[in-house]
Design an enzyme around this catalytic site. Sequence first.
Site, PDB file in Angstrom:
ATOM      1  N   LYS A 187       1.010  -1.149   0.109  1.00 19.68           N
ATOM      2  CA  LYS A 187      -0.003   0.005  -0.041  1.00 19.68           C
ATOM      3  C   LYS A 187       0.891   1.250  -0.137  1.00 19.68           C
ATOM      4  O   LYS A 187       1.411   1.607   1.194  1.00 19.68           O
ATOM      5  CB  LYS A 187      -0.999   0.034   1.346  1.00 19.68           C
ATOM      6  CG  LYS A 187      -2.000   1.010   1.229  1.00 19.68           C
ATOM      7  CD  LYS A 187      -1.544   2.159   1.028  1.00 19.68           C
ATOM      8  CE  LYS A 187      -2.539   3.372   1.859  1.00 19.68           C
ATOM      9  NZ  LYS A 187      -1.855   4.637   1.143  1.00 19.68           N
ATOM     10  N   GLU A 190      -0.767   7.663  -0.914  1.00 19.35           N
ATOM     11  CA  GLU A 190      -1.718   8.318  -1.984  1.00 19.35           C
ATOM     12  C   GLU A 190      -1.093   9.523  -2.895  1.00 19.35           C
ATOM     13  O   GLU A 190      -1.723   9.971  -3.634  1.00 19.35           O
ATOM     14  CB  GLU A 190      -2.960   8.727  -1.267  1.00 19.35           C
ATOM     15  CG  GLU A 190      -2.964   9.721  -0.017  1.00 19.35           C
ATOM     16  CD  GLU A 190      -2.699   8.919   1.402  1.00 19.35           C
ATOM     17  OE1 GLU A 190      -2.091   8.037   1.309  1.00 19.35           O
ATOM     18  OE2 GLU A 190      -3.175   9.434   2.197  1.00 19.35           O
ATOM     19  N   THR A 244       0.020   7.751  12.931  1.00 18.08           N
ATOM     20  CA  THR A 244      -0.534   6.579  12.183  1.00 18.08           C
ATOM     21  C   THR A 244      -0.104   5.005  12.501  1.00 18.08           C
ATOM     22  O   THR A 244      -0.709   4.312  12.633  1.00 18.08           O
ATOM     23  CB  THR A 244      -0.460   6.917  10.608  1.00 18.08           C
ATOM     24  OG1 THR A 244      -0.335   8.141  10.131  1.00 18.08           O
ATOM     25  CG2 THR A 244      -1.203   6.040   9.627  1.00 18.08           C
ATOM     26  N   GLU A 262       8.333   1.704  11.677  1.00 16.84           N
ATOM     27  CA  GLU A 262       9.281   2.390  11.383  1.00 16.84           C
ATOM     28  C   GLU A 262       8.583   3.781  11.362  1.00 16.84           C
ATOM     29  O   GLU A 262       8.010   4.289  10.313  1.00 16.84           O
ATOM     30  CB  GLU A 262      10.085   2.316   9.856  1.00 16.84           C
ATOM     31  CG  GLU A 262      10.546   0.911   9.983  1.00 16.84           C
ATOM     32  CD  GLU A 262      11.907   0.669  10.383  1.00 16.84           C
ATOM     33  OE1 GLU A 262      12.499   1.654  10.995  1.00 16.84           O
ATOM     34  OE2 GLU A 262      12.293  -0.453  11.066  1.00 16.84           O
ATOM     35  N   CYS A 296      13.078  10.817   7.592  1.00 16.47           N
ATOM     36  CA  CYS A 296      12.921  10.310   8.997  1.00 16.47           C
ATOM     37  C   CYS A 296      14.195  10.610   9.823  1.00 16.47           C
ATOM     38  O   CYS A 296      13.880  10.991  10.974  1.00 16.47           O
ATOM     39  CB  CYS A 296      12.520   8.999   9.141  1.00 16.47           C
ATOM     40  SG  CYS A 296      13.663   7.862   8.162  1.00 16.47           S
ATOM     41  N   GLU A 396       8.394  16.614  15.574  1.00 20.10           N
ATOM     42  CA  GLU A 396       8.851  16.336  14.348  1.00 20.10           C
ATOM     43  C   GLU A 396       8.346  17.496  13.135  1.00 20.10           C
ATOM     44  O   GLU A 396       7.287  17.576  12.949  1.00 20.10           O
ATOM     45  CB  GLU A 396       8.712  15.193  13.674  1.00 20.10           C
ATOM     46  CG  GLU A 396       9.271  14.705  12.334  1.00 20.10           C
ATOM     47  CD  GLU A 396       8.961  13.344  11.948  1.00 20.10           C
ATOM     48  OE1 GLU A 396       7.682  12.983  11.797  1.00 20.10           O
ATOM     49  OE2 GLU A 396       9.773  12.455  11.270  1.00 20.10           O
TER      50      GLU A 396
HETATM   51  P1  NAD Z   1       1.831   8.817   7.206  1.00 20.02           P
HETATM   52  O1  NAD Z   1       1.755   8.072   8.525  1.00 20.02           O
HETATM   53  O2  NAD Z   1       0.776   9.889   7.003  1.00 20.02           O
HETATM   54  O3  NAD Z   1       1.429   7.790   6.176  1.00 20.02           O
HETATM   55  C1  NAD Z   1       2.121   6.545   5.762  1.00 20.02           C
HETATM   56  C2  NAD Z   1       1.353   5.618   5.287  1.00 20.02           C
HETATM   57  O4  NAD Z   1       0.342   5.059   6.168  1.00 20.02           O
HETATM   58  C3  NAD Z   1       0.656   6.142   3.971  1.00 20.02           C
HETATM   59  O5  NAD Z   1       0.709   5.290   2.823  1.00 20.02           O
HETATM   60  C4  NAD Z   1      -0.636   6.364   4.215  1.00 20.02           C
HETATM   61  O6  NAD Z   1      -1.644   6.138   3.336  1.00 20.02           O
HETATM   62  C5  NAD Z   1      -0.970   5.016   5.429  1.00 20.02           C
HETATM   63  N1  NAD Z   1      -2.041   5.399   6.189  1.00 20.02           N
HETATM   64  C6  NAD Z   1      -2.718   6.342   6.601  1.00 20.02           C
HETATM   65  N2  NAD Z   1      -3.463   6.226   7.673  1.00 20.02           N
HETATM   66  C7  NAD Z   1      -3.718   4.808   7.813  1.00 20.02           C
HETATM   67  C8  NAD Z   1      -4.199   3.853   8.639  1.00 20.02           C
HETATM   68  N3  NAD Z   1      -5.226   4.411   9.416  1.00 20.02           N
HETATM   69  N4  NAD Z   1      -3.853   2.676   8.437  1.00 20.02           N
HETATM   70  C9  NAD Z   1      -3.070   1.962   7.857  1.00 20.02           C
HETATM   71  N5  NAD Z   1      -2.277   2.925   7.113  1.00 20.02           N
HETATM   72  C10 NAD Z   1      -2.515   4.548   6.856  1.00 20.02           C
HETATM   73  O7  NAD Z   1       3.311   9.504   7.227  1.00 20.02           O
HETATM   74  P2  NAD Z   1       3.878   9.920   5.907  1.00 20.02           P
HETATM   75  O8  NAD Z   1       3.250  11.570   5.906  1.00 20.02           O
HETATM   76  O9  NAD Z   1       3.483   9.403   4.663  1.00 20.02           O
HETATM   77  O10 NAD Z   1       5.085  10.018   6.121  1.00 20.02           O
HETATM   78  C11 NAD Z   1       6.185  10.683   6.783  1.00 20.02           C
HETATM   79  C12 NAD Z   1       6.479  10.107   8.241  1.00 20.02           C
HETATM   80  O11 NAD Z   1       6.783   8.852   7.974  1.00 20.02           O
HETATM   81  C13 NAD Z   1       7.276  10.995   8.902  1.00 20.02           C
HETATM   82  O12 NAD Z   1       6.836  11.072  10.278  1.00 20.02           O
HETATM   83  C14 NAD Z   1       8.559  10.236   8.977  1.00 20.02           C
HETATM   84  O13 NAD Z   1       9.540  10.392  10.016  1.00 20.02           O
HETATM   85  C15 NAD Z   1       8.030   8.847   8.656  1.00 20.02           C
HETATM   86  N6  NAD Z   1       9.080   7.769   7.996  1.00 20.02           N
HETATM   87  C16 NAD Z   1       9.857   7.165   8.971  1.00 20.02           C
HETATM   88  C17 NAD Z   1      10.861   6.466   8.294  1.00 20.02           C
HETATM   89  C18 NAD Z   1      11.465   5.416   9.304  1.00 20.02           C
HETATM   90  O14 NAD Z   1      12.254   4.379   8.787  1.00 20.02           O
HETATM   91  N7  NAD Z   1      11.331   5.369  10.473  1.00 20.02           N
HETATM   92  C19 NAD Z   1      11.139   6.549   7.127  1.00 20.02           C
HETATM   93  C20 NAD Z   1      10.422   7.339   6.167  1.00 20.02           C
HETATM   94  C21 NAD Z   1       9.497   8.182   6.655  1.00 20.02           C
END
Ligand code: NAD
Length: 503
Positions: A187, A190, A244, A262, A296, A396
């Site tokens: 997944k 979006e 999330t 992660e 991240c 963050e």
């Molecule tokens: P997000 O949490 O908004 O979304 C991540 C994914 O989860 C997307 O595909 C989204 O559609 C999906 N999602 C949203 N709601 C959901 C739900 N209720 N159930 C299941 N899936 C759902 O994050 P983002 O804005 O896409 O990315 C930024 C964040 O990701 C930042 O906090 C960043 O630090 C983190 N990040 C962490 C790492 C790591 O390795 N630790 C790497 C990259 C990004």
Amino acid sequence: MTDTLRDPATSSDIRRYQHFIDGKPGSGSGEVIARYSPVSGQVVAEYAAGTEADIDAAVLAARNAFNSGVWSDLPGLARGRALNRLASVLRNHVDELIALDAAEVGTPQRVARGPVEAGIGQIDFAASLASTLHGEIHTNLGPDFTGLLVREPLGVVGLIVPWNFPTLILCQKLGYALAAGCTAVVKPSEFTSGSAVRVAELALEAGIPEGVVNVVTGYGNPVGQRLAEHPDVDLVSFTGSTATGQRVLESSKSNLKRVSLELGGKAAQIVFADADLDDAVEGVLFAAIHNQGECCVAGARLLVEDSVADEFLDRLAKRAGDLRLGGPDDEADLGALIHPDHMRKVLDYINVGVQEGASIRAGGGQLDHPEYAQGCFVQPTILDNVTPTDRVFQEEIFGPVVTVTRFSGADEAIELANVVEYGLGNTVWTKNIDKALTVTRRLHSGTVWVNTTIDGSPQLTFGGYKASGYGREMGKAGFEEYTQIKTIQIRTGTRVGKFGLLS
Ligand code: NAD
């Protein structure tokens, strides 16, 4: 074939993506999500807006593929060969994947290149691990017993990917899941789904059977949520925000599936007075602005020893002022933020920082880009005189904003670094090896870099401490996340009627 694409924002070319389920494209309900470039404001891609039914179909395809043994029963060497072919096919399409990610993320192609190439490297390394999966044999249990610990693939895994490094983060999950013999439902975000659909198509081209790699595009709710709660999914590997991640954990309770998280970060860059300051200035700058700070492990907090702080900041601010912001096809150092709402959030944080008492040493606002009137560009920003209780120190921001806090001595630096809820990756700059080792051991984070930053290699396991999550990716530990251990105990002797915990 190498396919170099121009940024569709300038060629008015909209790419359209369907789901990829059981080896075939599918449009599901027919509803679509338009992806507007944060650089030009034009539509660059359209993705199918998935439904719960699409996830159910993809999970069924993955389950059938898993149970058929068409992938999981292959000898590890054969899975490794298939993954090597996948890496090779991806490499033939590297320019295409870079162009897709750059256009959808809104980052320059020259910034997107390294992470995409690193993602393909993850598949190379995962291929080399596929044949190493093995268990243990115990022959020291007494003469009548032999014990076997067998490592088996977990089954069907759900891979939920964020928008900041779409190809890289997909590959650092998918490669290891496939190497272990699992089948997958992906997944993607979006905002950036194109490369995930292409990777699934290319996996089929590389000879990975139908149903092994499935992709459903769409919003977090319902698509991600259904995947996380689906009763026939054995593990969800999630990368995204901490908020999330907590929802994913809640959804996973339905069948007590395994969860790997992660999550977010608030990394410190600790600069000691005895560092190579030329090197440290470049490293701190890179960590703050790489992928426009949407990373991240972005070096969001500069902790600098007070005796060199003023000189260091003068040099850093000068370098920040030289940086070029631009679109996917430009020779730029950083691009636009992912969407207007996120840009407003980052700008709000800068204002909050100033209200909390910070002074702006560089940047400080939106950039009115001469070429891109709609662009979500934020100037690389340095907020000086930030204290540990400030929100900008603790939360963050996920943009090109670095806070500055001065310290005196290693103890204070460690205390400042550890005082946040996150624990993903910190960096130490010093030429004193004793100090480097002492400090790294006391930092509460899954990764610590010394005299380098945001570096990595597929052999080196990655993951969080504290609110940055749990579970590990990459390396042997990341590979084993996709396996489970079965214990087999065999009695071969003649001890009639004696069972139970005999010692
Ligand atoms: P997000 O949490 O908004 O979304 C991540 C994914 O989860 C997307 O595909 C989204 O559609 C999906 N999602 C949203 N709601 C959901 C739900 N209720 N159930 C299941 N899936 C759902 O994050 P983002 O804005 O896409 O990315 C930024 C964040 O990701 C930042 O906090 C960043 O630090 C983190 N990040 C962490 C790492 C790591 O390795 N630790 C790497 C990259 C990004």
